[in-house]
Enzyme design. Structure first.
Site, short mmCIF file in Angstrom:
data_model
loop_
_atom_site.label_atom_id
_atom_site.label_comp_id
_atom_site.label_asym_id
_atom_site.label_seq_id
_atom_site.Cartn_x
_atom_site.Cartn_y
_atom_site.Cartn_z
N TYR A 84 13.74 -1.63 -4.37
CA TYR A 84 12.73 -1.80 -5.41
C TYR A 84 11.45 -0.99 -5.23
CZ TYR A 84 9.01 -4.09 -8.07
OH TYR A 84 7.95 -4.33 -8.87
N ASN A 103 -0.59 0.84 5.68
CA ASN A 103 0.42 0.11 4.89
C ASN A 103 1.22 -0.74 5.87
OD1 ASN A 103 3.60 1.09 3.45
ND2 ASN A 103 2.42 -0.74 3.06
N GLY A 104 1.28 -2.03 5.61
CA GLY A 104 2.07 -2.88 6.50
C GLY A 104 1.53 -4.28 6.57
N CYS A 143 0.78 -1.23 0.00
CA CYS A 143 0.00 0.00 0.00
C CYS A 143 0.82 1.29 0.00
CB CYS A 143 -0.86 0.06 1.26
SG CYS A 143 -1.97 -1.30 1.46
N GLY A 201 0.86 0.54 -5.27
CA GLY A 201 -0.35 -0.27 -5.33
C GLY A 201 -1.23 0.18 -6.47
#
Lengths: 472, 472, 472, 472
Positions: free
Chosen positions: C264, C121-122, C18, C46
């Site tokens: 990345y 996010n996680g 996310c 995302g």
């Protein structure tokens, strides 16, 4: 899914090909909205595609059309883009020419004098011949509909004449068949009806603005006043100088209106050629009651087309009128048909019998016509299953025996039930206890209420003009 | 556009909140298709959103729902994804809880015992209180609908009991109000009706498979057999062992069905609590004719809800029955309303008077109810404009005077016409020549045809259970 | 189509779950548009779903989310509806929790104190355990995502504390794992980062308005100023009184940022924990050149993630940098994959070799990682087919050997190429002439450029906190 | 929103009008899928609309086209409907003829010999004159694109000749300008290129099947073999007897390919007239480095069109190559542009400067061309704001001074920056520290790598054929 069977059931009604509408504004009306409401009232004449074209004072054309209902195709934001002071509109069924966007109307094209848009209802007998003539001179066709042939005629004639209305008049010499046309040039709204006047087209007025419409119900919808029908072979021109009229030398004295407009196509609140559709259908029902009386407990119609005639039958016979069916009207874009297997259990997803109304009763069911007889047989089976003791079927038109060349899709003779079977055989096939069709003579009597002649070729094989040879 | 005015016109009918449906397959039926056809038949109970949830033998749930008609929301490819042997479905109107996707049903959630899906019709009186109770313990709510409150109740009770049906039974102790619920756990289809049985819910059978449905018309549609109504306070469990039943100690002996189901909500071909809706409406019309006779030439109903009662009026009075209106039924997704200005000319785009039928006539117009009176006044104005000499208005229910707490959206008292005006004033406001409402006593007589009691609180202010205090 | 194969090729990259964004306006900015542009810059984190929730001064929440790209999901008219002075937004990949609308974020729910919206996010290590705990107390879950678990935690803690920020702080005692969270209550914008700080979250400022964002590139996009990173275990509260901070007692001194953000996930123009992603990637490439030198004619990266490291490799090695591939970037909604048969001819529809660039050359190809090795092998095959004499593969990260518990979808060990094969076997399998991975030590050296610690558990199996037992 | 400004920024690149593709199957390939993948590779030549027409062995045509990207327009189910053994396809930009569905291609029409479909890339100088000629003979036009004019030519010529290929040959006598055409009759796939060969068109082979394509990259994509370019004035016929060729007497000996295909339009992995686009662009960059050397720390290109030339510049100059920008490539259907006010803060939502890469550096930025200079000035401003010390702008083509008549949309002279200002003035306007354009002579040298002549009229005002008078 047994698609073929489903098709039979879905299609076991005739289809009108189109409804046309035009609006010439002199009062500051929003022509796109007016045309939208007009087409909405004409939706029964075609549910496959809808379109509106407008032209502004600067001569700029704008056209939007798509597959679907009027109320699916147009949104407020689309209508807002369609600004102008003249508009024409069209609703269509795809009985001929293929069901796709290319074939939808209005057709807007550029030609030697700029832009021209056309909306059309009818059927040309000689369109293949005309098409061939043009192609032999190097023409190309984007569509498979008659409208494009008429457009070519107009473009060709326009070179030789000094106005689009005269081009239309000249085109009448070549075009054979049924056509009620609404045309829009940068400055004119034009209406034209073929010399026999097969299809309806009327003139309305709203303040100082003019309307052309397939049926008067669209005038009612707008609160407009009915002026008169366009006459057979007449070209009506509306521009800044008002309305004027030209007449083709080929024009017949009296229109030969398609009698099926009264039987089935038109909306009951329309008046076609001086006669109320509602009244005409009730007369048909009354006559059926006189010609085919029966002892029964209840009269009802097959919704919606059989309802008015059923009222007439009930009134004349004195038998109680009721509702035999509930029609499910929530028809979204993609209704999923039950499979053959599913349907064998559940007769009909869209038409449910009101069990309590018919149980233990002798009923008279009135419908407008029998094409293949499939639906009819299913419905009667359902009525009996619901406990109806007797089902007496009355049809408010004569048996279909011949093809139609003038804009309806009477199927080929080999599938017409009345061609293959006697009345008694038909009665047996559909499972009715008795069966009566309105006679050709009865039609003749009732048609006297109109201010014109009529075409009943699909019943009699006799047409108001020469038609192609019919293979027996 | 004068939106408010348009809203009045569009909304001047009560709305039922929902229709529910469930299918437990034992015969290899395609449960998603069956539920689709079932919901299609229940579409009149809610046109805003539609949804289907299924569970397969492996316990995997799958749910699809969206805004729109059943036939708009689902396509063949969506239905194909919905594989399973149990299914529940829902159609919804957004009278409460807000109109959006989050609030659409079925509601599928995970809880301590896996997954549970719910479809619900009704209205809880104490949902705010229950919501508050849960929130005070740290609960979160994703939606604003009662269904989520019921879900919480079930999840909380399920911890303390050994089965979902017992959790449902236990929840009945807390839930106050009207609810007809269809539940689906990985192995069970469950139906439950509140202890007073305000909303209908019936059981059907098709071969060896079971159906739950708000109305019997959905059974008819599928060719299924009607077994019986779910009883008030009853929890019906359908699983591999067949059907069994539990009963809440709070269960009333006789259901207090909402009488407005018969007046307006239900489909005429349904039977609610042992009585045919079609027959009940005709009885209402007959009674109106007895209680409010008038000399007239024509009786007709306001389509569609007034039609059956009009038939009854005509039969009883002997006055001819006819069609006063043509209702335009081509209602796509985005019908554009005429502006106020436009409407001042064209009375009503969806309901056209059949001029020829009413001109020069004294007419009796039957409608099911008067809420604000706006539409009614417009229609009568149109009838007079079309030449009706007299318009006698007959309403097949008593005047709305009180709020509904059990799932219909009777608006607040300050907009109810009957609260603000006397009958005579109402008559004058709507422009009728006479006005008659079905009396509360008449309702009482007619209701005897049912196998249960009924709730007519919106007419009488007397409800079968305690309700919140009504601000006068 | 051989779907499985296609999936391998499509998915042979790790996915971040996310991106989150928040905006608290003090200057009259349009918060929905600002969030739109912010999310647009975070789109690389995302691409599956996007959502924005806003709250106005009156406390009214409004949320819109759907499947698709930010620029597909939102239109001007949707953004216009999202009025308010606080907004949060979310973009999502569906690596966990299932790919559907229910699981998209922000999640907006009602709880004891009104409404609360959350973007996250996680990955929680103990979400199943927490879920179970809640369910045992009767909770229901509408989604399968961690966000709902966090919401429950917040709702439960909020009962016991006097503010939402303290509830967040308290929740940190229960939540185990990685989470960078943006919260919105009617009056506050709150940002929180787990005590280890696995995922990035930074604070920006624009005039007097505050921003929270997963990455700094979103600040750049808006022309906002970078203030600082949110610290591990910190709760940042922004309201009318400005920004204030709370710290969890569990907060680690230094963040353990996921090193793969630099390798990345993050956008090269972002700065993560004080280090430029662009520079870090170039350093990785430089180190590869030092550790794995080779004689070659051309260096290029696999677009887009290998490009920066390739630049570093070229700079360090002195070998010419070029483009080996053209990436087709016209990716509409429904790109149709070639079938297996079709792909056997046409290597790769989205990545074409520039023949003229590689023909007759010894090339160094730099990529960020190898998961399954499938894509890599295909690409090298294509390079050789195009005439590359040698292909030397350099990977700017160590081999994947262990699972990730903190928000990326490193697949199970049995499909990880580096688990199954030695480096030499991998080289042979992918068809490279030589193969070099960045070493764990090299990562250590390069990571010193950051202002924090890092997590490289996927390479080393050593994680900054206790993790579930890994089945070998 | 300041729409005009937005337009400038969006449109400050030239647009090619179209990409064409054709497939004649002899091996059982799925022609619709092959054409889909071919068009996907040609997507850079037009992103506005896409279409595919197929013809089956029975001669039945089927065509689907719509607005949008190839991967938005087509779904598997649409492709499945497009069955046949010949297919042609088209992608389009709307630089001329108006942006709407009517104008999208392929154009499929009926004419004297049945059905004919056409896909076209180019621009006719005399289309208005031809259109007028046809209209004066009564022709009607449905579209405003040249393709329909070519169709008419073909239809007219077909009457006089015995084959469609001879009609095409004859039409070449009338058509003036640039056209690369792919035609499909029921049994033939035909390719034709105007006598000067302005636009590319090549022949490919895949097993025994033939391909026609605007560029070779589409052949690569399919794994097909490049056979040769279609020659200027050549008509290539592919049918069951294989491939044969006709040549117009007007055919020039060498093609005058548009040099801007190499500068900007074509994809780098294509080969145009024997020369690799990738190599040509690198040569342009190298030449810029020789002609306009500068002391600097970093060279980068403006993505994507400036990248290859920047590589060349870096190689020749020895200055380090890097990435100056991150281009946001997530471009959904409806990207919302920031307003003028918003943009004044956030330079460019789609192109972000990599601050760390340019800070404190003297940079060389390479772009393919300058039209109005707006975007360029914005980008340089952003680079300076990010800390670039000097920005040296190098343009890999000469200044635009003249209109293009052959298929690209060089805007009118009054908006061309190079017409209004001297080079030095331009440098100052865009804010560069130095500015160098590739010279016309350099183009001449580099063009020698091709196997043909070229048109550089937009730079020199000298065209390979007579053009309309240019108003200064």
């Amino acid at each position: 899914m047994n698609t073929e069977e489903t098709m039979l059931i879905q299609n076991d009604k005739l289809h009108e090909e189109c409804g046309v509408f035009g609006f010439y504004d002199n009062d500051g009306f929003d022509v796109a909205h007016m045309t939208y409401f007009g087409l909405y009232a004409l939706q029964h004449r075609g549910q496959e595609s809808a379109g509106i074209a407008v032209v502004g004072e600067n001569g700029e054309f704008n056209c939007y059309k798509n597959m679907g209902l009027v109320s699916d195709v147009f949104t407020e934001s689309i209508l807002k883009e369609l600004k102008g002071n003249i508009a024409i509109g069209h609703v269509r069924d795809s009985t001929k020419g293929g069901s796709n966007r290319e074939n939808s109307q209005p057709l807007a094209t550029r030609y030697v004098k700029g832009t021209l848009a056309l909306a059309y209802n009818g059927n040309l007998i000689n369109s293949a011949k005309l098409r061939e003539k043009f192609e032999k001179n190097g023409a190309i066709f984007h569509t498979t509909v008659d409208s494009e042939v008429i457009m070519y005629e107009l473009a060709q004639e326009r070179i030789k004449t000094h106005s689009i209305e005269n081009a239309m008049l000249a085109a009448m010499n070549d075009l054979e068949g049924a056509y009620s046309v609404v045309l829009m040039s940068p400055r004119k709204l034009i209406g034209a009806r073929d010399p026999h006047g097969f299809r309806p087209l009327c003139i309305g007025k709203m303040k100082n603005s003019y309307i052309l419409s397939s049926e008067t119900c669209a005038l009612e919808n707008l609160g407009a006043e009915f002026v008169r029908d366009v006459e057979p072979g007449e070209v009506v021109v509306i521009d800044k100088d008002g309305l004027r009229s030209l007449k083709s030398p080929r024009a017949q004295k009296r229109a030969s209106i398609c009698i099926f407009e009264h039987v089935y196509f038109a909306r009951p609140d329309s008046e076609i050629q001086g006669a109320s559709v509602y009244e005409m259908r009730k007369l048909m029902g009354r006559r059926l009651a006189k010609d085919f009386p029966v002892e029964a407990d209840l009269v009802f119609g097959v919704p919606d087309s059989g309802l008015c005639a059923a009222l007439g039958y009930a009134e004349e016979s004195g038998i109680a009128y009721g509702d035999g069916f509930i029609k499910n009207r929530y028809i979204g874009r993609t209704f999923i048909q039950p499979t053959q297997e599913q349907r064998e259990q559940a007769v009909n997803i869209k038409l449910n019998v009101v069990k309590k109304a018919v149980r233990g009763k002798r009923v008279v069911m009135v419908d407008d016509s029998i094409v293949r007889g499939t639906t009819c047989a299913n419905i009667i089976k359902a009525l009996k299953a619901a406990g109806a003791l007797e089902v007496h079927l009355r049809i408010s038109s004569p048996p279909f025996l011949w093809p139609c060349f003038f804009g309806t899709d009477v199927p080929s003779r080999d599938v017409l039930m009345a061609v293959k079977y006697s009345i008694e055989e038909m009665r047996e096939k559909v499972g009715a206890d008795s069966l009566g069709f309105l006679s050709v003579e009865a039609i003749e009597d009732i048609a006297k209420n109109m201010d014109c002649d009529y075409c009943d070729g699909c019943f009699t094989g006799k047409y108001p003009m020469d038609v192609p040879k019919i293979s027996e």
